[in-house]
Design an enzyme around this catalytic site. Structure first.
Site, PDB file in Angstrom:
ATOM      1  N   VAL A  95      -7.841 -28.593  -4.466  1.00  0.00           N
ATOM      2  CA  VAL A  95      -7.260 -27.938  -3.288  1.00  0.00           C
ATOM      3  C   VAL A  95      -7.477 -26.426  -3.361  1.00  0.00           C
ATOM      4  O   VAL A  95      -6.894 -25.672  -2.599  1.00  0.00           O
ATOM      5  CB  VAL A  95      -5.757 -28.254  -3.164  1.00  0.00           C
ATOM      6  CG1 VAL A  95      -5.533 -29.749  -2.956  1.00  0.00           C
ATOM      7  CG2 VAL A  95      -4.966 -27.763  -4.369  1.00  0.00           C
ATOM      8  N   HIS A 113      -7.695 -33.991  -0.887  1.00  0.00           N
ATOM      9  CA  HIS A 113      -6.271 -33.699  -1.105  1.00  0.00           C
ATOM     10  C   HIS A 113      -5.826 -32.463  -0.338  1.00  0.00           C
ATOM     11  O   HIS A 113      -4.801 -31.873  -0.667  1.00  0.00           O
ATOM     12  CB  HIS A 113      -5.987 -33.532  -2.598  1.00  0.00           C
ATOM     13  CG  HIS A 113      -6.128 -34.807  -3.384  1.00  0.00           C
ATOM     14  ND1 HIS A 113      -6.197 -34.853  -4.751  1.00  0.00           N
ATOM     15  CD2 HIS A 113      -6.214 -36.099  -2.974  1.00  0.00           C
ATOM     16  CE1 HIS A 113      -6.316 -36.114  -5.152  1.00  0.00           C
ATOM     17  NE2 HIS A 113      -6.338 -36.885  -4.088  1.00  0.00           N
ATOM     18  N   CYS A 121       3.195 -26.379   9.145  1.00  0.00           N
ATOM     19  CA  CYS A 121       4.603 -26.583   9.474  1.00  0.00           C
ATOM     20  C   CYS A 121       4.889 -28.082   9.540  1.00  0.00           C
ATOM     21  O   CYS A 121       4.149 -28.831  10.175  1.00  0.00           O
ATOM     22  CB  CYS A 121       4.929 -25.933  10.816  1.00  0.00           C
ATOM     23  SG  CYS A 121       6.607 -26.290  11.379  1.00  0.00           S
ATOM     24  N   CYS A 124       6.149 -28.551  13.693  1.00  0.00           N
ATOM     25  CA  CYS A 124       5.225 -28.412  14.834  1.00  0.00           C
ATOM     26  C   CYS A 124       3.759 -28.538  14.423  1.00  0.00           C
ATOM     27  O   CYS A 124       2.881 -28.527  15.268  1.00  0.00           O
ATOM     28  CB  CYS A 124       5.465 -27.088  15.566  1.00  0.00           C
ATOM     29  SG  CYS A 124       4.842 -25.635  14.695  1.00  0.00           S
ATOM     30  N   CYS A 149       8.266 -22.156  15.177  1.00  0.00           N
ATOM     31  CA  CYS A 149       9.395 -23.033  15.511  1.00  0.00           C
ATOM     32  C   CYS A 149      10.530 -22.978  14.506  1.00  0.00           C
ATOM     33  O   CYS A 149      11.532 -23.671  14.663  1.00  0.00           O
ATOM     34  CB  CYS A 149       8.902 -24.476  15.652  1.00  0.00           C
ATOM     35  SG  CYS A 149       8.632 -25.312  14.085  1.00  0.00           S
TER      36      CYS A 149
HETATM   37 ZN    ZN Z   1       6.497 -24.952  13.295  1.00  0.00          ZN
END
Ligand code: ZN
Length: 246
Positions: A95, A113, A121, A124, A149
């Site tokens: 990664v 991966h 997030c 969202c 958000c």
């Molecule tokens: Zn968000």
């Protein structure tokens, strides 16, 4: 001989990045062995439920400086392989983004991966930059929330307790079945579903080359097993593949 079209698939695991100073967390000397509580930091349930775990996780990322790691000769060898013009796809369990940092085209790399260079997030699904989030941690936000958000941010990696993206895995499987040479580099080939990739490559007629310090369950099925250090052996192997196909 097989009737496959020429395509080299290279599967890379933690072993290719240890020379860049990135520890093999799962290996015998890995962090998970030495400090099992560290595994909570990358397990989705505790991460989602416990703000203290998230604060520790961001702090660990900041302190280990993983984003500062530099690609090594092993990563650069695969860039040489791409530049030789041979058809290539790299499937990585890492990664760290070091294949792209070395100069490999992003479209040639499939990150099984996910990537620790981005965050996402949980609410969202908006994607952002890890560097930006770590800058916020450094500036005094212990658990930065999504700016869109207010939701929980997490690295865009597959944590323990999460499944691999089926679309990414499907693409990897197609590449394994289509390639005529499958090279496994620095991976123990013990964790499914990734461990099925060399199996499907061999089953459909590919030549299998394994470059790993430790034995793997596929050594018997391999056409060639190389135990030398990756940053020396991979450049050598790439030169050989390029020469034999010239
Ligand atoms: Zn968000």
């Amino acid at each position: 001989m097989n009737a496959k079209r020429p395509l080299i698939a290279v599967l890379t695991g933690a072993g290719i990045s240890t020379d860049s100073g990135i520890p093999d967390y799962r290996g015998p000397q890995g962090l998970w062995q030495k400090d099992p509580s560290a595994q909570e930091l990358v397990t989705i349930g505790p991460y989602r439920e416990d703000p203290e775990i998230r604060r520790r996780a961001w702090r660990m990322r900041l302190e280990t400086g993983a984003l500062a790691a530099e690609p090594n000769a092993g990563h650069r060898a695969l860039v040489d392989l791409e530049r030789s013009g041979l058809p290539l796809r790299v499937l990585t369990q890492n990664v760290d983004g070091l294949h792209q940092a070395a100069g490999l085209s992003g479209r040639k790399v499939l990150e099984l991966h996910g990537t620790a260079r981005e965050v996402q997030c949980l609410r969202c699904r908006v994607v952002g930059s890890m560097a930006d989030v770590l800058a916020r941690v450094e500036a005094g936000e212990p658990d930065p929330a999504c700016r869109e958000c207010g939701g929980i941010l997490k690295p865009r990696t597959v944590m323990f307790g999460e499944n691999l993206d089926p679309e990414v895995l499907g693409q990897a499987d197609s590449i394994a079945r289509a390639c005529d040479v499958f090279v496994a580099v620095g991976t123990s080939l013990q964790v499914f579903p990734v461990a099925a990739l060399p199996y499907n490559a061999v089953k459909t007629g590919a030549r299998l080359i394994i470059l790993n310090a430790e034995p793997t369950p596929y050594d018997e099925a391999a056409d060639e097993v190389i135990r030398e250090p990756i940053s020396e052996a991979l450049p050598e192997l790439v030169r050989r593949l390029v020469t034999e196909r010239a």
